[in-house]
Design a protein around this motif. Structure first.
Motif, PDB file in Angstrom:
ATOM      1  N   ASP A  78       0.827  -1.215   0.000  1.00  8.38           N
ATOM      2  CA  ASP A  78       0.000   0.000   0.000  1.00  8.38           C
ATOM      3  C   ASP A  78       0.856   1.258   0.000  1.00  8.38           C
ATOM      4  O   ASP A  78       0.520   2.261   0.637  1.00  8.38           O
ATOM      5  N   LEU A  79       1.977   1.174  -0.713  1.00  7.76           N
ATOM      6  CA  LEU A  79       2.879   2.313  -0.851  1.00  7.76           C
ATOM      7  C   LEU A  79       2.987   2.690  -2.326  1.00  7.76           C
ATOM      8  O   LEU A  79       2.805   1.849  -3.205  1.00  7.76           O
ATOM      9  N   PRO A  80       3.311   3.947  -2.632  1.00  6.08           N
ATOM     10  CA  PRO A  80       3.495   4.337  -4.037  1.00  6.08           C
ATOM     11  C   PRO A  80       4.796   3.765  -4.574  1.00  6.08           C
ATOM     12  O   PRO A  80       5.705   3.429  -3.795  1.00  6.08           O
ATOM     13  N   PRO A  81       4.931   3.623  -5.897  1.00  7.46           N
ATOM     14  CA  PRO A  81       6.213   3.197  -6.463  1.00  7.46           C
ATOM     15  C   PRO A  81       7.305   4.155  -6.015  1.00  7.46           C
ATOM     16  O   PRO A  81       7.143   5.374  -6.132  1.00  7.46           O
ATOM     17  N   PRO A  82       8.404   3.661  -5.472  1.00 10.34           N
ATOM     18  CA  PRO A  82       9.447   4.583  -4.987  1.00 10.34           C
ATOM     19  C   PRO A  82      10.057   5.385  -6.129  1.00 10.34           C
ATOM     20  O   PRO A  82      10.524   4.813  -7.109  1.00 10.34           O
ATOM     21  N   PRO A  83      10.053   6.705  -6.025  1.00  9.51           N
ATOM     22  CA  PRO A  83      10.609   7.543  -7.096  1.00  9.51           C
ATOM     23  C   PRO A  83      12.139   7.493  -7.101  1.00  9.51           C
ATOM     24  O   PRO A  83      12.771   7.206  -6.078  1.00  9.51           O
ATOM     25  N   LEU A  84      12.725   7.767  -8.260  1.00 11.38           N
ATOM     26  CA  LEU A  84      14.177   7.868  -8.344  1.00 11.38           C
ATOM     27  C   LEU A  84      14.664   9.015  -7.477  1.00 11.38           C
ATOM     28  O   LEU A  84      14.020  10.068  -7.389  1.00 11.38           O
ATOM     29  N   ILE A  85      15.813   8.830  -6.858  1.00  5.15           N
ATOM     30  CA  ILE A  85      16.346   9.862  -5.987  1.00  5.15           C
ATOM     31  C   ILE A  85      16.614  11.147  -6.767  1.00  5.15           C
ATOM     32  O   ILE A  85      16.481  12.255  -6.219  1.00  5.15           O
ATOM     33  N   GLY A 133      18.281   2.890  -7.799  1.00  2.80           N
ATOM     34  CA  GLY A 133      18.767   2.173  -8.970  1.00  2.80           C
ATOM     35  C   GLY A 133      19.132   3.106 -10.100  1.00  2.80           C
ATOM     36  O   GLY A 133      18.412   4.056 -10.397  1.00  2.80           O
ATOM     37  N   GLY A 134      20.228   2.815 -10.764  1.00  2.00           N
ATOM     38  CA  GLY A 134      20.667   3.637 -11.882  1.00  2.00           C
ATOM     39  C   GLY A 134      21.536   4.795 -11.474  1.00  2.00           C
ATOM     40  O   GLY A 134      22.177   5.417 -12.314  1.00  2.00           O
ATOM     41  N   GLU A 135      21.576   5.105 -10.163  1.00  2.00           N
ATOM     42  CA  GLU A 135      22.418   6.214  -9.685  1.00  2.00           C
ATOM     43  C   GLU A 135      23.790   5.647  -9.332  1.00  2.00           C
ATOM     44  O   GLU A 135      24.081   5.327  -8.195  1.00  2.00           O
ATOM     45  N   GLU A 136      24.640   5.512 -10.353  1.00  2.00           N
ATOM     46  CA  GLU A 136      25.880   4.765 -10.173  1.00  2.00           C
ATOM     47  C   GLU A 136      27.122   5.618 -10.214  1.00  2.00           C
ATOM     48  O   GLU A 136      28.229   5.127 -10.090  1.00  2.00           O
ATOM     49  N   GLY A 137      26.966   6.895 -10.408  1.00  2.00           N
ATOM     50  CA  GLY A 137      28.131   7.752 -10.400  1.00  2.00           C
ATOM     51  C   GLY A 137      28.963   7.686 -11.667  1.00  2.00           C
ATOM     52  O   GLY A 137      30.019   8.273 -11.761  1.00  2.00           O
ATOM     53  N   GLU A 138      28.461   6.927 -12.669  1.00  2.00           N
ATOM     54  CA  GLU A 138      29.151   6.857 -13.952  1.00  2.00           C
ATOM     55  C   GLU A 138      28.118   6.442 -14.979  1.00  2.00           C
ATOM     56  O   GLU A 138      27.138   5.794 -14.686  1.00  2.00           O
ATOM     57  N   SER A 139      28.315   6.838 -16.207  1.00  2.00           N
ATOM     58  CA  SER A 139      27.322   6.545 -17.229  1.00  2.00           C
ATOM     59  C   SER A 139      27.926   5.694 -18.322  1.00  2.00           C
ATOM     60  O   SER A 139      28.968   6.011 -18.863  1.00  2.00           O
ATOM     61  N   GLY A 140      27.231   4.581 -18.609  1.00  2.00           N
ATOM     62  CA  GLY A 140      27.642   3.718 -19.698  1.00  2.00           C
ATOM     63  C   GLY A 140      29.046   3.193 -19.527  1.00  2.00           C
ATOM     64  O   GLY A 140      29.797   3.580 -18.666  1.00  2.00           O
ATOM     65  N   GLY A 141      29.415   2.231 -20.363  1.00  2.00           N
ATOM     66  CA  GLY A 141      30.780   1.729 -20.373  1.00  2.00           C
ATOM     67  C   GLY A 141      31.238   1.236 -19.021  1.00  2.00           C
ATOM     68  O   GLY A 141      30.470   0.935 -18.137  1.00  2.00           O
ATOM     69  N   GLY A 142      32.541   1.168 -18.857  1.00  2.00           N
ATOM     70  CA  GLY A 142      33.101   0.805 -17.571  1.00  2.00           C
ATOM     71  C   GLY A 142      33.071  -0.669 -17.253  1.00  2.00           C
ATOM     72  O   GLY A 142      33.567  -1.076 -16.221  1.00  2.00           O
ATOM     73  N   GLY A 143      32.473  -1.476 -18.116  1.00  2.00           N
ATOM     74  CA  GLY A 143      32.450  -2.904 -17.862  1.00  2.00           C
ATOM     75  C   GLY A 143      31.407  -3.303 -16.847  1.00  2.00           C
ATOM     76  O   GLY A 143      30.766  -2.487 -16.207  1.00  2.00           O
ATOM     77  N   VAL A 144      31.288  -4.612 -16.695  1.00  2.00           N
ATOM     78  CA  VAL A 144      30.234  -5.148 -15.851  1.00  2.00           C
ATOM     79  C   VAL A 144      30.609  -5.148 -14.378  1.00  2.00           C
ATOM     80  O   VAL A 144      29.760  -5.089 -13.506  1.00  2.00           O
ATOM     81  N   PHE A 145      31.883  -5.186 -14.080  1.00  2.00           N
ATOM     82  CA  PHE A 145      32.310  -5.442 -12.716  1.00  2.00           C
ATOM     83  C   PHE A 145      32.470  -4.147 -11.934  1.00  2.00           C
ATOM     84  O   PHE A 145      33.535  -3.806 -11.444  1.00  2.00           O
ATOM     85  N   ARG A 146      31.360  -3.443 -11.820  1.00  2.00           N
ATOM     86  CA  ARG A 146      31.364  -2.146 -11.167  1.00  2.00           C
ATOM     87  C   ARG A 146      30.865  -2.292  -9.742  1.00  2.00           C
ATOM     88  O   ARG A 146      29.744  -1.957  -9.418  1.00  2.00           O
ATOM     89  N   MET A 147      31.719  -2.872  -8.885  1.00  2.00           N
ATOM     90  CA  MET A 147      31.334  -3.009  -7.489  1.00  2.00           C
ATOM     91  C   MET A 147      31.074  -1.635  -6.873  1.00  2.00           C
ATOM     92  O   MET A 147      30.303  -1.503  -5.935  1.00  2.00           O
ATOM     93  N   ALA A 148      31.716  -0.604  -7.427  1.00  2.00           N
ATOM     94  CA  ALA A 148      31.515   0.745  -6.907  1.00  2.00           C
ATOM     95  C   ALA A 148      30.078   1.200  -7.070  1.00  2.00           C
ATOM     96  O   ALA A 148      29.610   2.080  -6.341  1.00  2.00           O
TER      97      ALA A 148
END
Length: 370
Positions: free
Chosen positions: A77-84, A101-116
């Protein structure tokens, strides 16, 4: 009388099995993850998913395609959480939850192993929780706001999509520890994320596993020589099963170190495989081909325009190259939310359901008893 006795026994079981997080209803849903958790996530390269000219991976056909966290929010019974990024920076705006989600501090590229990427979202989450405490009218209200929050953590699908890709994309992203070594690294990072959330005051966390990408249209197309026309790419699914098992094992080992917390693992792989194995049982007519895509299995070219989508997405298991349809997400949300019937194979969350995690199970049962 027998029915009342059964209900009281069930209530006793719930009290014994659940932690402190079940005592009050959830007041907010916070989400951390990749494209499985956010329409704004852009962790997959253009040739694997949508063109970067589209602002949302979900705005195709019928207006929108809700992801699993949005459907879980509705059950709470909560609204969909908005992006920060869409908020104004106040506690009031974040009171019902935030999607990091999606707020990763980098855009595109960088490979899959972005633990950061996980670390960046965790930092944003910690700052948001601190904001809730600072702007509360009283310290107790700030503590209640944090303890009333449920966190959904969903990482790994985008990572394995890249890892399983054929050609230079996978070669450029391959870790020095190998495919199985990466599974161990990512499972450990997800477990540490849960621990860091606990240290920030969070007491209710649901971790979502990775679906069977060995059955996804893109992997099926790339592994066409490995399938018999009916099955999936088993090597890919074995890798993902191993990762999910590692995550679940790490969470099992972590729970005794987090007193007062409820940590749930939801086996998305099991749920989606049940639909793929028995599609007709759940209203699906197509368990292999994407609703939106071109080529064999719809896996050669991803969903680029609304016109590419099929007219009956609810009849498909897969929406595009790697993503399930909203119909699949809806079933997963239902199976994650409550206990299935005794003869069903749809129990996906352990050790408690998300309804129990959200503190709503006891209220439902009390209503029945009355």
């Amino acid at each position: 009388m027998a029915l009342l006795l059964l209900l009281f026994l069930l209530l006793g079981r719930l009290v014994a099995s659940a932690g402190a997080g079940e005592s009050t209803p959830a007041t907010a849903l916070f989400v951390l993850g990749d494209s499985t958790a956010s329409c704004a996530a852009t962790t997959l390269p253009v040739n694997l998913t949508l063109s970067s000219t589209f602002s949302s991976r979900c705005l195709f056909h019928s207006g929108s395609r809700r992801l699993l966290p949005d459907l879980l929010a509705a059950k709470m019974d909560l609204p969909p959480p908005p992006l920060i990024s869409a908020l104004n920076g106040t506690a009031a705006a974040a009171a019902k939850g935030v999607n990091f989600g999606g707020e990763e501090g980098e855009s595109g590229g960088g490979g899959v192993f972005r633990m950061a990427a996980i670390g960046q979202q965790l930092r944003l989450a910690a700052e948001t929780l601190q904001l809730l405490r600072l702007e509360a009218a009283a310290p107790s209200e700030g503590s209640d706001a944090v303890s009333g929050a449920v966190f959904v953590v969903s990482f790994g699908t985008d990572a394995y999509a890249r890892l399983l890709a054929r050609g230079s994309e996978a070669d450029a992203s391959a870790p020095k520890h190998g495919r199985r070594g990466f599974g161990r690294l990512l499972a450990g990072r997800v477990a540490r994320a849960v621990q860091e959330l606990y240290e920030a005051g969070v007491r209710r966390v649901a971790v979502l596993g990775v679906p069977p990408l060995g059955c996804a249209p893109r992997v099926m197309w790339e592994g066409l020589h490995l399938v018999d026309g009916r099955g999936c790419v088993e090597e890919a699914n074995e890798l993902i099963e191993g990762y999910n098992e590692r995550v679940e094992a790490r969470l099992d080992a972590l729970r005794p170190q987090l007193p007062g917390a409820d940590v749930v693992f939801c086996d998305v792989y099991k749920g989606v495989m049940e639909m793929i194995t028995n599609p007709g049982t759940y209203g699906f007519e197509e368990a292999r081909d994407a609703c939106c895509g071109l080529g064999p299995f719809g896996g050669t070219i991803g969903c680029l325009t609304r016109e590419m989508a099929c007219s009956t997405p609810q009849r498909h298991v897969w929406w595009d190259l790697y993503s399930p349809t909203e119909a699949v997400n809806s079933l997963l949300a239902t199976w994650a939310w409550s206990e299935p019937q005794s003869d069903s194979n749809t129990s996906v969350c352990h050790p408690i359901t998300l309804q129990q995690l959200a503190g709503l199970m006891s209220q439902t049962l009390a209503t029945i008893v009355v």
